[in-house]
Design an enzyme around this catalytic site. Structure first.
Site, short mmCIF file in Angstrom:
data_model
loop_
_atom_site.label_atom_id
_atom_site.label_comp_id
_atom_site.label_asym_id
_atom_site.label_seq_id
_atom_site.Cartn_x
_atom_site.Cartn_y
_atom_site.Cartn_z
N SER A 1 0.86 -1.19 0.00
CA SER A 1 0.00 0.00 0.00
C SER A 1 0.89 1.23 0.00
CB SER A 1 -0.89 -0.01 1.26
OG SER A 1 -1.54 1.23 1.45
N TYR B 1 -2.21 -0.60 10.71
CA TYR B 1 -2.18 -0.82 9.27
C TYR B 1 -0.88 -0.30 8.67
CZ TYR B 1 -3.85 -0.63 4.41
OH TYR B 1 -4.01 -0.80 3.05
#
Length: 266
Positions: free
Chosen positions: A134, A147
């Site tokens: 990501s 995250y």
């Protein structure tokens, strides 16, 4: 006639994983669709075919049975696409131990145990691993400590695997998407929609306002990038991080005020 490639996809039921599955199905690959929820996997398999394996990719013992089924059914493994993941909301002081563990498990452990289990078969075929990371692997958003940490760690895993297994013919690469229109991203948009009284499209427009391409990616676009990295066209590429974010990571944040000033003058 060359043997069909066998492609294992974790997190295959929805989003990027499902888009990858459809792409490889169109090319005639043998598919192994892995995820925790049976229904979306079986719905997808009814449409495109494939071996459905229901279980948690972050569980090492689950993989023992998975690998045996893959070997028995197809006799080989050529590509692992580690698409499984999840969120990890909250700043450090807001994150409970269970939430921290869940963020690492869904985003990092799932990739590690998938790779570890599949590597013996991948070495036999000089295969490929593609990890879905990501732009949170490269920078930090607000209140997503778990995250962000897990996605940063994925790049370390990518480099370690590439270095250790390159001599055995296995290539390993990572993709860092920005915003992608998926069910998970749609869910993230809900807070903006409620706060600003906006539609889903308006929320996506808002988060992409400073992205050079001014839009999120489609899951299909990320699947195309995965296919490239796992293809012979990328035969010299390993340990790399491909950023697929519409240009958002190249934006010089301190100069945004000047862009907004220009937009106001216009």
């Amino acid at each position: 006639m060359p043997e069909l490639r066998t492609v294992v996809i974790t997190g295959a039921g929805t989003g990027i994983g499902a888009a990858c599955a459809r792409l490889y199905a169109a090319e005639g690959a043998n598919l192994v669709l892995i995820g925790r929820r049976r229904e979306p996997l079986e719905t997808l398999a009814e449409d495109i075919g494939g071996l459905v394996l229901v279980g948690d990719a972050a569980c090492p013992t689950t993989w023992d049975g998975f690998v045996e089924q893959i070997r028995t059914r197809f006799g080989r493994l050529d590509v692992l696409l580690a698409c499984a993941g999840g969120m990890g909301l909250g700043s450090a002081t807001e994150t409970q131990p269970s939430a921290w563990e869940a963020a690492l498990r869904s985003n990092l452990d799932s990739a590690f145990y998938s790779a570890r289990a599949c590597l013996p078969l991948l070495q036999e075929s000089a295969g490929n691993i593609v990890l879905i990371a990501s732009i949170a692997s490269l920078a930090a958003g607000p209140h997503v400590c778990g995250y962000t940490t897990a996605k940063h760690a994925l790049l370390g895993l990518n480099r370690s695997l590439a270095r250790d297994y390159g001599p055995h013919g296995v290539r390993v690469n990572a993709i860092c998407p920005g915003w992608v229109r998926t069910p998970m991203a749609d869910e993230e948009m809900q807070a903006l929609m409620q706060f600003h009284g906006e539609t889903l499209q308006q929320a996506y427009d808002r988060v992409c306002a400073d992205v050079p391409l001014r839009r999120p990616a489609s899951a299909q676009e990320i699947a195309n990038a995965c296919r490239f990295l796992a293809s012979p066209d990328a035969s010299i590429i390993t340990g790399a991080t491909l950023v697929a974010d519409g240009g958002s990571s190249i934006v010089d944040v301190p100069t945004l005020a000047f862009s907004r000033m220009e937009a106001t003058d216009a």
